[in-house]
Design a protein around this motif. Structure first.
Motif, mmCIF file in Angstrom:
data_model
loop_
_atom_site.group_PDB
_atom_site.id
_atom_site.type_symbol
_atom_site.label_atom_id
_atom_site.label_comp_id
_atom_site.label_asym_id
_atom_site.label_seq_id
_atom_site.Cartn_x
_atom_site.Cartn_y
_atom_site.Cartn_z
ATOM 1 N N VAL A 115 0.864 -1.181 0.000
ATOM 2 C CA VAL A 115 0.000 0.000 0.000
ATOM 3 C C VAL A 115 0.901 1.231 0.000
ATOM 4 N N PHE A 116 0.323 2.368 -0.386
ATOM 5 C CA PHE A 116 1.126 3.591 -0.390
ATOM 6 C C PHE A 116 0.502 4.644 0.510
ATOM 7 N N ARG A 117 1.349 5.554 0.932
ATOM 8 C CA ARG A 117 0.916 6.760 1.632
ATOM 9 C C ARG A 117 1.730 7.926 1.087
ATOM 10 N N ILE A 118 1.158 9.116 1.169
ATOM 11 C CA ILE A 118 1.837 10.298 0.648
ATOM 12 C C ILE A 118 2.138 11.229 1.815
ATOM 13 N N THR A 119 3.403 11.512 2.029
ATOM 14 C CA THR A 119 3.848 12.371 3.116
ATOM 15 C C THR A 119 4.334 13.700 2.540
ATOM 16 N N GLY A 120 4.902 14.523 3.411
ATOM 17 C CA GLY A 120 5.438 15.802 2.950
ATOM 18 C C GLY A 120 6.718 15.655 2.152
ATOM 19 N N LYS A 121 7.327 14.460 2.188
ATOM 20 C CA LYS A 121 8.582 14.237 1.473
ATOM 21 C C LYS A 121 8.411 13.451 0.179
ATOM 22 N N GLY A 122 7.316 12.710 0.050
ATOM 23 C CA GLY A 122 7.130 11.914 -1.161
ATOM 24 C C GLY A 122 6.089 10.837 -0.947
ATOM 25 N N ILE A 123 6.082 9.874 -1.861
ATOM 26 C CA ILE A 123 5.162 8.741 -1.766
ATOM 27 C C ILE A 123 5.943 7.531 -1.265
ATOM 28 N N GLU A 124 5.369 6.807 -0.326
ATOM 29 C CA GLU A 124 6.015 5.631 0.253
ATOM 30 C C GLU A 124 5.157 4.402 0.035
ATOM 31 N N PHE A 125 5.774 3.341 -0.468
ATOM 32 C CA PHE A 125 5.100 2.059 -0.635
ATOM 33 C C PHE A 125 5.545 1.136 0.495
ATOM 34 N N ILE A 126 4.566 0.574 1.192
ATOM 35 C CA ILE A 126 4.838 -0.257 2.363
ATOM 36 C C ILE A 126 4.421 -1.690 2.077
ATOM 37 N N ARG A 127 5.359 -2.629 2.212
ATOM 38 C CA ARG A 127 5.045 -4.054 2.054
ATOM 39 C C ARG A 127 4.214 -4.495 3.245
ATOM 40 N N MET A 128 3.027 -5.010 2.961
ATOM 41 C CA MET A 128 2.122 -5.357 4.067
ATOM 42 C C MET A 128 2.602 -6.571 4.854
ATOM 43 N N VAL A 138 9.203 -0.406 4.294
ATOM 44 C CA VAL A 138 9.077 0.500 3.149
ATOM 45 C C VAL A 138 9.880 -0.039 1.978
ATOM 46 N N ASP A 139 9.251 -0.087 0.806
ATOM 47 C CA ASP A 139 9.945 -0.458 -0.423
ATOM 48 C C ASP A 139 10.657 0.791 -0.935
ATOM 49 N N GLU A 140 11.910 0.934 -0.562
ATOM 50 C CA GLU A 140 12.661 2.152 -0.847
ATOM 51 C C GLU A 140 12.798 2.412 -2.348
ATOM 52 N N GLU A 141 13.092 1.363 -3.110
ATOM 53 C CA GLU A 141 13.344 1.550 -4.538
ATOM 54 C C GLU A 141 12.076 1.980 -5.275
ATOM 55 N N LYS A 142 10.969 1.323 -5.002
ATOM 56 C CA LYS A 142 9.706 1.683 -5.653
ATOM 57 C C LYS A 142 9.251 3.064 -5.212
ATOM 58 N N SER A 143 9.420 3.371 -3.943
ATOM 59 C CA SER A 143 9.040 4.689 -3.439
ATOM 60 C C SER A 143 9.851 5.783 -4.127
ATOM 61 N N ARG A 144 11.131 5.532 -4.321
ATOM 62 C CA ARG A 144 11.981 6.518 -4.989
ATOM 63 C C ARG A 144 11.549 6.742 -6.429
ATOM 64 N N ARG A 145 11.260 5.646 -7.161
ATOM 65 C CA ARG A 145 10.864 5.769 -8.565
ATOM 66 C C ARG A 145 9.578 6.582 -8.718
ATOM 67 N N PHE A 146 8.593 6.288 -7.896
ATOM 68 C CA PHE A 146 7.322 6.991 -8.015
ATOM 69 C C PHE A 146 7.445 8.442 -7.540
ATOM 70 N N THR A 147 8.233 8.689 -6.493
ATOM 71 C CA THR A 147 8.420 10.058 -6.007
ATOM 72 C C THR A 147 9.101 10.907 -7.074
ATOM 73 N N GLU A 148 10.136 10.370 -7.698
ATOM 74 C CA GLU A 148 10.839 11.110 -8.750
ATOM 75 C C GLU A 148 9.923 11.386 -9.936
ATOM 76 N N ARG A 207 5.399 0.395 -13.692
ATOM 77 C CA ARG A 207 6.023 1.706 -13.799
ATOM 78 C C ARG A 207 5.028 2.806 -13.451
ATOM 79 N N PRO A 208 5.517 3.926 -12.939
ATOM 80 C CA PRO A 208 4.602 5.020 -12.586
ATOM 81 C C PRO A 208 4.106 5.759 -13.818
ATOM 82 N N TYR A 209 2.817 6.037 -13.855
ATOM 83 C CA TYR A 209 2.229 6.927 -14.851
ATOM 84 C C TYR A 209 1.705 8.141 -14.097
ATOM 85 N N VAL A 210 2.253 9.304 -14.391
ATOM 86 C CA VAL A 210 1.850 10.542 -13.713
ATOM 87 C C VAL A 210 1.519 11.575 -14.771
#
Length: 365
Positions: A145-158, A163-173, A219-222
């Protein structure tokens, strides 16, 4: 100390009486509502209503007062009763000069509902992001699941709560590259697999600009969506109807109602005066020719018919709230002061007091 205990006991008893006596009275004197089922008919160019009529069953009529049999009522609402007309072999070949088939009716028909308690409710802040191009017919829930903070989007493995650092970084960027300013002020989506396709989420960033986020083959689509000048969006509702013509319904700070078209991301204002999702309920019944919108307010129900192509207003009507029964009128004066812990407009449990001259709203004291 004894006096204080007696006062506390007396206050508790008074509060319980103010809370429970009106509730018990309302429960014993409750009656069923008789609001008519109403749809706009492009066949007759008028609203068609089906109203409970006591021992006579259902009364089917239009605003002019003309009454219809069940078979006639099916015929003036062919897109709604297409299955029955198809069974009777009475489904028309054309409507309003346009060739139609039952398949087209099935694809174009939709209904949408939102009530204030959907808005005025606590939210967990964790959202599943489904795969939009899995290649499978059935959608599947992800393992994160994901959450959006003041620093970016974080994906959390349930499974591991990490936190899935690599996926979170890709989507935040990807979001930052499109100009998204964290955190998000609104996250709108339909996180369920009980739908035919997934369009992800529509987000309002810290500046209340609109963005589309979804996952395509991992992949992220934004997409940044440009809004017409002067529109400050307040609430967004992702639609995901079968015909894939619309992406969302939206309201702004001025309570105007908009449609966000799919693929083109065109924002079109719907020709109704206003709609406030925090205080009013909305139901939309749509087909390929017209939409019927019902806006429910405490004192009145307003029906609008709009064109399905450009969303311009065709016709409107109001149905005032039913008059109070004798028992309800008596109850309002026998119990002038009332106490309630819940409301039909939100999902919070908070005490609120009101008199017979007012009704409980979102406001809490």
């Amino acid at each position: 100390m004894k006096l204080f205990s007696q006062l506390l006991l007396g206050l508790t008893i008074v509060c319980l009486l103010i809370w429970q006596l009106p509730w018990c009275y309302n429960f014993l004197t409750a009656r069923s509502t008789k609001a008519p089922f109403t749809l706009y008919s492009s066949v007759i160019g008028d609203f068609a209503m089906m109203t409970p009529s006591g021992d006579k069953g259902m009364l089917r009529s239009d605003l002019s007062g003309r009454t219809y049999t069940q078979a006639q009522f099916d015929s003036i609402l062919p897109m709604f009763y297409f299955r029955q007309l198809m069974s009777d072999e009475r489904f028309p070949d054309t409507l309003n000069g346009v060739p139609v088939t039952p398949r087209m009716a099935q694809m174009e028909n939709f209904n949408f509902r939102v009530v204030p308690s959907d808005i005025n409710a606590p939210h967990i802040g964790l959202y599943p992001l489904l795969e939009g191009m899995s290649g499978r017919v059935d959608l599947q829930m992800p393992d994160d699941v994901f959450r959006i903070t003041g620093k970016g989007i974080e994906f959390i493995r349930m499974a591991s709560n990490t936190v899935d650092e690599e996926k979170s970084r890709r989507f935040t960027e990807a979001m930052e590259k499109k100009g998204f300013h964290f955190p998000a002020t609104e996250i709108a989506g339909n996180p369920t697999t009980r739908k035919e396709y997934d369009e992800g989420y529509l987000l309002l960033d810290a500046d209340r600009r609109l963005f589309h986020l979804k996952q395509m083959k991992g992949r992220p689509y934004v997409r940044s969506i440009e809004l017409p000048d002067g529109i400050q969006l307040k609430h967004v509702f992702v639609t995901e109807f079968k015909n894939r013509k619309t992406l969302a319904f939206m309201t702004d700070a001025d309570r105007s109602f908009y449609v966000l078209r799919n693929k083109t991301y065109e924002v079109v204002k719907v020709g109704i005066p206003s709609f406030d999702p925090e205080k009013e309920a909305l139901a939309v019944f749509g087909n390929m020719f017209d939409w019927t919108l019902r806006v429910t307010r405490p004192e009145v129900e307003v029906y609008y018919a709009v064109n399905a192509d450009d969303y311009s207003l065709i016709k409107s009507m109001e149905l005032p709230a039913e008059e109070l029964s004798a028992a309800e009128k008596i109850g309002k004066y026998v119990f002038p002061l009332r106490l309630s812990f819940t409301s039909g407009t939100d999902k919070y449990v908070i005490p609120v007091s009101y008199t017979h001259l007012t009704l409980p709203t979102n406001s809490r004291v």
